[in-house]
Design an enzyme around this catalytic site. Sequence first.
Site, mmCIF file in Angstrom:
data_model
loop_
_atom_site.group_PDB
_atom_site.id
_atom_site.type_symbol
_atom_site.label_atom_id
_atom_site.label_comp_id
_atom_site.label_asym_id
_atom_site.label_seq_id
_atom_site.Cartn_x
_atom_site.Cartn_y
_atom_site.Cartn_z
ATOM 1 N N LYS A 22 1.246 -1.296 0.126
ATOM 2 C CA LYS A 22 0.042 0.110 0.295
ATOM 3 C C LYS A 22 0.777 1.251 -0.043
ATOM 4 C CE LYS A 22 -1.666 1.716 3.977
ATOM 5 N NZ LYS A 22 -1.796 3.131 4.517
ATOM 6 N N ASN A 23 2.304 1.449 0.874
ATOM 7 C CA ASN A 23 2.799 2.477 1.084
ATOM 8 C C ASN A 23 3.363 2.471 0.230
ATOM 9 O OD1 ASN A 23 1.170 3.457 3.277
ATOM 10 N ND2 ASN A 23 2.376 2.450 4.991
ATOM 11 N N ARG A 92 -4.665 10.748 4.434
ATOM 12 C CA ARG A 92 -3.712 12.022 5.193
ATOM 13 C C ARG A 92 -3.147 12.064 3.938
ATOM 14 N NH1 ARG A 92 0.065 11.564 7.856
ATOM 15 N NH2 ARG A 92 0.278 13.586 7.847
ATOM 16 N N CYS A 116 -4.318 12.908 13.240
ATOM 17 C CA CYS A 116 -5.491 11.094 12.798
ATOM 18 C C CYS A 116 -5.335 11.121 14.593
ATOM 19 C CB CYS A 116 -5.097 10.404 11.964
ATOM 20 S SG CYS A 116 -3.592 9.507 12.374
ATOM 21 N N ARG A 121 0.323 15.130 13.090
ATOM 22 C CA ARG A 121 0.674 14.654 12.105
ATOM 23 C C ARG A 121 1.108 15.765 10.469
ATOM 24 N NH1 ARG A 121 -1.014 8.830 10.833
ATOM 25 N NH2 ARG A 121 0.949 8.876 9.418
ATOM 26 N N PRO A 122 1.872 16.833 11.426
ATOM 27 C CA PRO A 122 2.529 18.019 11.076
ATOM 28 C C PRO A 122 3.490 17.665 10.120
ATOM 29 C CG PRO A 122 4.264 17.689 12.707
ATOM 30 C CD PRO A 122 2.797 16.266 12.379
ATOM 31 N N VAL A 123 3.518 18.136 8.431
ATOM 32 C CA VAL A 123 3.553 18.606 7.114
ATOM 33 C C VAL A 123 4.960 19.135 6.832
ATOM 34 C CG1 VAL A 123 1.552 17.460 6.115
ATOM 35 C CG2 VAL A 123 2.139 19.832 6.195
ATOM 36 N N ASP A 124 5.749 20.093 8.105
ATOM 37 C CA ASP A 124 5.758 21.087 7.993
ATOM 38 C C ASP A 124 7.216 21.100 7.436
ATOM 39 O OD1 ASP A 124 6.247 19.595 10.745
ATOM 40 O OD2 ASP A 124 8.555 20.291 10.928
ATOM 41 N N GLN A 125 7.916 20.004 7.306
ATOM 42 C CA GLN A 125 9.021 19.279 7.177
ATOM 43 C C GLN A 125 8.569 19.135 4.931
ATOM 44 O OE1 GLN A 125 12.291 18.554 8.089
ATOM 45 N NE2 GLN A 125 11.319 19.921 9.655
ATOM 46 N N ASP A 304 4.968 0.547 12.175
ATOM 47 C CA ASP A 304 4.130 -0.144 11.699
ATOM 48 C C ASP A 304 3.411 -1.509 12.490
ATOM 49 O OD1 ASP A 304 3.467 1.919 8.336
ATOM 50 O OD2 ASP A 304 2.976 2.181 10.771
ATOM 51 N N ILE A 326 7.538 7.109 17.242
ATOM 52 C CA ILE A 326 7.506 7.884 15.543
ATOM 53 C C ILE A 326 6.212 8.516 15.838
ATOM 54 C CG2 ILE A 326 6.777 7.630 13.348
ATOM 55 C CD1 ILE A 326 9.849 6.678 13.935
ATOM 56 N N ARG A 396 -8.497 -0.195 4.802
ATOM 57 C CA ARG A 396 -7.809 1.259 4.019
ATOM 58 C C ARG A 396 -6.082 0.021 3.708
ATOM 59 N NH1 ARG A 396 -6.973 6.028 7.205
ATOM 60 N NH2 ARG A 396 -5.775 5.927 5.465
HETATM 61 C C1 EPZ Z 1 4.560 7.247 6.368
HETATM 62 O O1 EPZ Z 1 3.706 8.031 7.356
HETATM 63 C C2 EPZ Z 1 3.288 6.080 6.822
HETATM 64 N N1 EPZ Z 1 2.163 6.007 6.074
HETATM 65 C C3 EPZ Z 1 2.705 5.579 8.464
HETATM 66 O O2 EPZ Z 1 1.963 4.025 7.555
HETATM 67 C C4 EPZ Z 1 4.564 5.466 8.801
HETATM 68 O O3 EPZ Z 1 3.517 4.907 9.897
HETATM 69 C C5 EPZ Z 1 5.272 6.383 9.372
HETATM 70 O O4 EPZ Z 1 5.420 6.736 7.501
HETATM 71 C C6 EPZ Z 1 6.223 5.654 9.908
HETATM 72 O O5 EPZ Z 1 7.125 4.757 9.260
HETATM 73 C C7 EPZ Z 1 2.806 6.162 4.109
HETATM 74 O O6 EPZ Z 1 3.616 6.174 3.936
HETATM 75 C C8 EPZ Z 1 1.407 6.486 3.431
HETATM 76 P P1 EPZ Z 1 6.354 10.443 8.802
HETATM 77 P P2 EPZ Z 1 4.314 9.531 7.130
HETATM 78 O O7 EPZ Z 1 6.225 11.606 7.903
HETATM 79 O O8 EPZ Z 1 4.965 9.594 6.310
HETATM 80 C C9 EPZ Z 1 6.981 13.669 12.213
HETATM 81 C C10 EPZ Z 1 -0.053 3.010 8.131
HETATM 82 O O9 EPZ Z 1 0.120 2.004 9.140
HETATM 83 N N2 EPZ Z 1 6.717 14.692 11.024
HETATM 84 O O10 EPZ Z 1 7.309 9.257 8.225
HETATM 85 O O11 EPZ Z 1 2.830 10.609 7.226
HETATM 86 C C11 EPZ Z 1 6.049 12.652 12.136
HETATM 87 O O12 EPZ Z 1 5.105 13.183 12.895
HETATM 88 C C12 EPZ Z 1 0.941 4.666 8.197
HETATM 89 O O13 EPZ Z 1 0.105 2.517 6.423
HETATM 90 C C13 EPZ Z 1 7.474 16.006 11.346
HETATM 91 O O14 EPZ Z 1 7.130 16.066 12.463
HETATM 92 O O15 EPZ Z 1 5.208 9.410 8.265
HETATM 93 C C14 EPZ Z 1 6.022 11.865 12.951
HETATM 94 O O16 EPZ Z 1 6.926 11.580 14.341
HETATM 95 C C15 EPZ Z 1 0.391 5.044 8.984
HETATM 96 N N3 EPZ Z 1 6.947 16.554 10.029
HETATM 97 C C16 EPZ Z 1 7.723 11.249 11.979
HETATM 98 O O17 EPZ Z 1 8.015 12.296 11.399
HETATM 99 C C17 EPZ Z 1 6.482 16.845 8.899
HETATM 100 O O18 EPZ Z 1 6.127 17.209 7.811
HETATM 101 C C18 EPZ Z 1 7.418 10.106 10.981
HETATM 102 O O19 EPZ Z 1 6.782 10.835 10.621
HETATM 103 C C19 EPZ Z 1 6.568 15.243 8.612
HETATM 104 C C20 EPZ Z 1 6.124 13.777 9.978
#
Ligand code: EPZ
Length: 420
Positions: A22-23, A92, A116, A121-125, A304, A326, A396
């Site tokens: 999926k991912n 998301r 969620c 789940r911020p997207v600042d990066q 996960d 995480i 999902r």
């Molecule tokens: C991906 O989510 C996966 N989703 C998630 O899988 C998975 O749990 C996660 O990576 C971690 O491995 C998909 O690939 C679609 P991150 P993502 O950005 O990209 C922080 C599932 O069950 N962060 O790697 O949203 C964040 O808060 C789902 O299939 C920021 O601070 O996760 C977290 O603490 C659930 N700012 C850490 O980084 C940002 O701009 C890692 O999040 C982005 C992230």
Amino acid sequence: MDAIRVRGGKRLVGTIPVSGAKNAALPILCATLLSDGESTLRNVPALRDIDTTAALLEFMGRKVSCAPPVVTVGSRGPVRPEAPYEFVKQMRASVLVLGPLLARYGKVRVSLPGGCQIGTRPVDQHLKGLEALGATIQLSHGYIHAECGRLKGAEIVFDMPTVTGTENLMMAAALAKGRTTLVNCAEEPEVEELGRVLNKMGARVEGAGTHVMHIEGRDELDPFDHAVIPDRIEAGTYMVAAAMTRGDVLVDGAPLEHLEALVAKLKQAGVEVSREEGGVRVRVTDELRGVDVTTAPHPGFPTDMQAQLMTLMTLAKGKSVITETIFENRFMHVPELVRMGASIDVHGHTAVVTGVDSLEGASVMATDLRASASLVVAGLVASGETEVRRVYHLDRGYERMEAKLSRVGADIERVRGAEG
Ligand code: EPZ
């Protein structure tokens, strides 16, 4: 809303096939926005998140045929570079259209994903990286408004490894002018897979799957025909299910090379794991022992898989200390497991599991994708009947879970329209 009803006590014996990841499929489907031609993605799992992504691409004006395991995406005229809240609130990961749309059309409006159950789940990066490539970004009324001329390659250092953040920037950089360097990248196999597809499209991506990536952008990119890698988290979930029931299961197509941290912990707990016929064979002949686990970015232990491993530890001898690093709120499965008789104490980001002799069936509530899976796994061994409600979470990310489990002996069925 549907529920899944499980009657515990059956050993899982036989072969469980693993579906496509999926991912990996989600970012690759968004990458089709980078090219006008018709792209084909194969080995795509039949999941709600795939349907949501297909619907979003169609909303934008793309020509989509979503018939898993094959999905094709082509052009059908001008694209509306927007991802409204109606789509993003369902998934998301819709934010993954941001990078490709901006790189291709120079002006996009994408709903902020919001939080969620498992965290804010911020997207600042994502936004910081796109600004470094030359985008002007404004946030207003819950939307990201981004504009740019031709994006220009830059060096971007992530504050932390972010999977979709890395993927968004890879796709944007693939159409940027010149060379982009991404530092402190997520190293997940799904990131590496996106790199393979972008290279098939004509970009030059070096280092995908490692912590530093170099990307030479192109003026335009070609469509692709690609078969997606197997889903390591689905595979790991069924490996745990097999161990939970002390069964003997071949998880067919399981990508062992993407599961090293999980396999190390399973073996430490006393589970027999071996590579066999293109898959992974899982058996338990001895007593299970408690193990300590701390989640980490790949190649560390995957967040996960945290809920699923915790479920296994509820019946292991001794204590297990499980630390989630995480996400800030990824223990929602704990109160539900406790209602089934597990002994788990949570202290902030750490859960201490004390093994018990057995679990009892109960009506439990699914909250997020992986927590839902862990409750079904618990139901496989709990005495009596377990009903897992709100399994739309499960749908999902797991293709036909009840069919795959019943084929290896589980007493499991889907109850249509059960109360929520
Ligand atoms: C991906 O989510 C996966 N989703 C998630 O899988 C998975 O749990 C996660 O990576 C971690 O491995 C998909 O690939 C679609 P991150 P993502 O950005 O990209 C922080 C599932 O069950 N962060 O790697 O949203 C964040 O808060 C789902 O299939 C920021 O601070 O996760 C977290 O603490 C659930 N700012 C850490 O980084 C940002 O701009 C890692 O999040 C982005 C992230």
